[in-house]
Write a protein that holds these residues in place. Structure first.
Motif, short mmCIF file in Angstrom:
data_model
loop_
_atom_site.label_atom_id
_atom_site.label_comp_id
_atom_site.label_asym_id
_atom_site.label_seq_id
_atom_site.Cartn_x
_atom_site.Cartn_y
_atom_site.Cartn_z
N ALA A 1 0.85 -1.20 0.00
CA ALA A 1 0.00 0.00 0.00
C ALA A 1 0.88 1.25 0.00
O ALA A 1 1.99 1.25 0.54
CB ALA A 1 -0.92 0.00 1.21
N PHE A 2 0.35 2.31 -0.61
CA PHE A 2 1.07 3.57 -0.63
C PHE A 2 0.89 4.30 0.70
O PHE A 2 -0.22 4.38 1.23
CB PHE A 2 0.57 4.45 -1.77
CG PHE A 2 1.13 4.08 -3.11
CD1 PHE A 2 2.41 4.47 -3.48
CD2 PHE A 2 0.38 3.30 -3.99
CE1 PHE A 2 2.93 4.13 -4.72
CE2 PHE A 2 0.89 2.95 -5.23
CZ PHE A 2 2.17 3.36 -5.59
N VAL A 3 1.98 4.83 1.25
CA VAL A 3 1.93 5.63 2.46
C VAL A 3 2.61 6.96 2.18
O VAL A 3 3.52 7.05 1.34
CB VAL A 3 2.61 4.92 3.65
CG1 VAL A 3 1.85 3.69 4.06
CG2 VAL A 3 4.06 4.57 3.32
N GLU A 4 2.17 7.99 2.88
CA GLU A 4 2.73 9.32 2.71
C GLU A 4 3.32 9.80 4.03
O GLU A 4 2.73 9.58 5.10
CB GLU A 4 1.65 10.31 2.23
CG GLU A 4 1.13 10.02 0.84
CD GLU A 4 0.07 11.03 0.41
OE1 GLU A 4 -0.55 11.65 1.32
OE2 GLU A 4 -0.16 11.19 -0.79
N TYR A 5 4.46 10.44 3.95
CA TYR A 5 5.11 11.02 5.13
C TYR A 5 5.40 12.50 4.84
O TYR A 5 5.97 12.83 3.80
CB TYR A 5 6.41 10.30 5.46
CG TYR A 5 6.24 8.86 5.87
CD1 TYR A 5 5.54 8.51 7.03
CD2 TYR A 5 6.77 7.82 5.10
CE1 TYR A 5 5.39 7.20 7.41
CE2 TYR A 5 6.63 6.51 5.48
CZ TYR A 5 5.93 6.19 6.63
OH TYR A 5 5.76 4.88 6.99
N TRP A 6 4.99 13.36 5.79
CA TRP A 6 5.32 14.78 5.72
C TRP A 6 6.57 15.01 6.57
O TRP A 6 6.54 14.84 7.80
CB TRP A 6 4.17 15.62 6.23
CG TRP A 6 3.05 15.78 5.25
CD1 TRP A 6 2.88 16.79 4.35
CD2 TRP A 6 1.94 14.90 5.06
NE1 TRP A 6 1.73 16.60 3.62
CE2 TRP A 6 1.13 15.45 4.03
CE3 TRP A 6 1.54 13.70 5.65
CZ2 TRP A 6 -0.03 14.84 3.60
CZ3 TRP A 6 0.39 13.08 5.21
CH2 TRP A 6 -0.38 13.66 4.19
N LEU A 7 7.67 15.38 5.93
CA LEU A 7 8.97 15.46 6.61
C LEU A 7 9.55 16.87 6.52
O LEU A 7 9.13 17.69 5.70
CB LEU A 7 9.95 14.46 5.98
CG LEU A 7 9.50 12.99 5.95
CD1 LEU A 7 10.57 12.13 5.27
CD2 LEU A 7 9.20 12.48 7.34
N ALA A 8 10.52 17.10 7.38
CA ALA A 8 11.21 18.40 7.42
C ALA A 8 12.69 18.17 7.66
O ALA A 8 13.07 17.27 8.41
CB ALA A 8 10.63 19.29 8.51
N LEU A 9 13.50 18.96 7.01
CA LEU A 9 14.94 19.00 7.27
C LEU A 9 15.21 20.30 8.03
O LEU A 9 14.78 21.37 7.61
CB LEU A 9 15.74 18.97 5.97
CG LEU A 9 17.26 19.14 6.10
CD1 LEU A 9 17.87 17.91 6.75
CD2 LEU A 9 17.90 19.41 4.75
#
Length: 536
Positions: A450-458
């Motif tokens: 399944a496709f999963v999404e992650y909202w990330l920050a550097l």
């Protein structure tokens, strides 16, 4: 009769005492040759979600109004603290008194702005006023008025005449070296005599500094001071009169038109408030009827992120086409867009480590899969925080990477980031200020297909100094750049609590970078929410 004159935050503090304080600080910095550093730090103050960077120094502003003074009070103590860092052993006690006096007056102003008071807050406010009066003599030279300066100039003229007579009388007997020593001694004597004359004649006897002593006795029977401030009345002049005048035909019968315009605006505002109340009522009703899943701990405290899912802002289109960041569609394009090699390595390794940690080492991603991951760039995140009265406040945290913001320099805001339970730092309540570098979302296939999404920050990371203890003079917490191994980290945007504000130790020549900065102080005066959260 004495109770008829109510305290006024606008005229007594914002365009009164704060204006006096600014002039005293400016005179002090000029006297101790710290004015260039003061202006440089002033320009280096970073943006906050509702506070834009300054483009003019104090002396370049022709007139300070109440709104500008109110904004200035939010970062003035940090600028003064960093400007007076260092100094000789003889100067250090004087510099500390300046910081103490500035902090005391600003703390008194912050306590006076509270919407509700009790005996504890009133005692804090009165203690701040007492400390201000204790340390204010350090600014005595800045209080010299026209009469005091005129008397000092007359003294200077008299002493210069005496020096001239002494020079003419002993011109034949003085050697060149003795003449040089005598002239230097005369110069120091004249300068010291002028300062002593100003200190003896200068005073702090003016009405606005006296009015502050009555504020506590006014609050106890009549309540907080914001209800008496003329700031609100002067703000509504625009909506009540100026906007109505602009909407009229500017003829002799303009007055009925202004009244009709204002009545129409008020009707729309009342209607909007009614709709908001109805929507909130439906939301509360839906929450009350919601069936909680088994295992939910009802006693667990709600975090500031539990109000609503953060909103993300993508790069907008430019005049000549799409924004460069909008063209980045995969992870490889993001890496190619990063010019700094250190940032590129941190982005690559940090994202891979985050995916590995999230999947509990179950997901293996090759370099080709990682580079081909679908990606979307963002230029900001809107978070919901809890205000002083429990209301929801929306804060905007900007992060444009290396792209410009509103046609100017880039803007990468500082944010509070929640730390692991084992890394809770005293006054910071388990948070640390990090500077955003990139905001992005990745999409990948997990082990279940399944496709999963992650909202990330550097982000550029920091660690607290001095065991996270408050500075004994400024009461600020100082942080420094983390070691190179962890200086840049990739983390989930869900750990962003709210906006943060810092004041750099070294002024930056350019507004776009940190330059040689490796230390910052946390500006806890930026708003009342941060003030109460840190010093609660």
């Amino acid at each position: 009769m004495s109770n008829l004159l109510k305290p006024n935050l606008l005229h007594t503090m914002q365009i009164g005492m704060l204006d006096h304080l600014q002039k005293w600080i400016f005179h002090f910095m000029k006297t101790y040759e710290r004015l260039d550093k003061y202006n440089a730090i002033w320009f280096s103050v970073p943006a906050y979600h509702n506070l834009t960077p300054k483009n003019k120094s104090y002396e370049e502003v022709s007139q300070w109004n109440g709104k500008e003074m109110k904004k200035m009070s939010r970062y003035l103590l940090g600028v003064v603290t960093q400007s007076l860092r260092g100094g000789s052993p003889a100067q250090r006690p004087i510099f500390n008194r300046v910081i103490e006096c500035t902090r005391a007056l600003l703390e008194f102003y912050m306590y006076a702005r509270y919407k509700s008071h009790n005996n504890a807050t009133l005692s804090y406010m009165e203690d701040a006023l007492h400390r201000f009066h204790t340390f204010k003599d350090v600014f005595l030279l800045g209080r010299a008025g026209k009469k005091v300066k005129g008397k000092a100039n007359a003294l200077r003229t008299e002493l210069v005449k005496k020096r001239k007579v002494d020079k003419e009388t002993n011109a034949e007997t003085w050697t060149p070296s003795r003449k040089w020593r005598k002239m230097n001694a005369w110069r120091d004597y004249i300068s010291h005599g002028i300062d002593v004359s100003k200190e003896l004649d200068a005073e702090f006897n003016f009405p606005k500094i006296h009015l502050m002593s009555h504020w506590g006795e006014q609050i106890r029977p009549y309540g907080p001071l914001q209800q008496y401030s003329a700031e609100r009345h002067e703000q509504v002049h625009k909506t009540n009169l100026k906007d109505g005048w602009k909407a009229s035909n500017h003829n002799l019968n303009y007055l009925p038109q202004v009244i009709t315009f204002q009545r129409r605006i008020l009707c729309f505002e009342i209607r909007e408030l009614n709709l908001q109340a109805l929507a909130q009522r439906r939301e509360d009703s839906a929450t009350a009827c919601k069936v909680l899943p088994s295992g939910v701990d009802l006693a667990a405290p709600l975090s500031s992120q539990s109000y609503a899912k953060p909103e993300f802002m993508g790069p907008q289109n430019c005049r000549n086409g799409k924004h460069p960041d909008a063209m980045i569609k995969d992870f490889r394009a993001l890496l190619d867009n990063i010019e700094d090699a250190t940032h590129r390595v941190a982005m690559y390794s940090g994202t891979r480590e985050f995916i590995k940690l999230k999947s509990r080492n179950k997901t293996y991603i090759s370099d080709e899969q990682l580079h081909a991951m679908e990606l979307c760039m963002y230029h900001g995140i809107k978070v919901q925080v809890e205000g002083l009265d429990g209301e929801r406040i929306s804060q905007m945290c900007r992060c444009t990477g290396r792209q410009s913001w509103r046609g100017g320099d880039r803007r990468n805001d500082w944010v509070w980031v929640k730390q692991r339970p084992g890394r809770c730092y005293g006054a910071l309540n388990g948070r640390l200020p990090w500077e955003l570098q990139r905001l992005f979302k990745i999409k990948l296939l997990n082990e279940n297909g399944a496709f999963v999404e992650y909202w990330l920050a550097l982000a550029l990371t920091t660690i607290p100094e001095n065991s996270n203890n408050l500075d004994p003079v400024s009461k600020f917490v100082q942080v420094r750049k983390a070691p190179a191994a962890i200086a840049l980290q990739v983390f989930s945007m869900g750990n962003i609590v709210s906006c943060a504000h810092v004041i750099p130790e070294i002024a930056t020549g350019s507004k776009t970078g940190d330059g040689r900065n490796e230390r910052w102080i946390l500006n806890t005066h930026i708003d009342l929410v941060t003030w109460n959260d840190v010093y609660n």
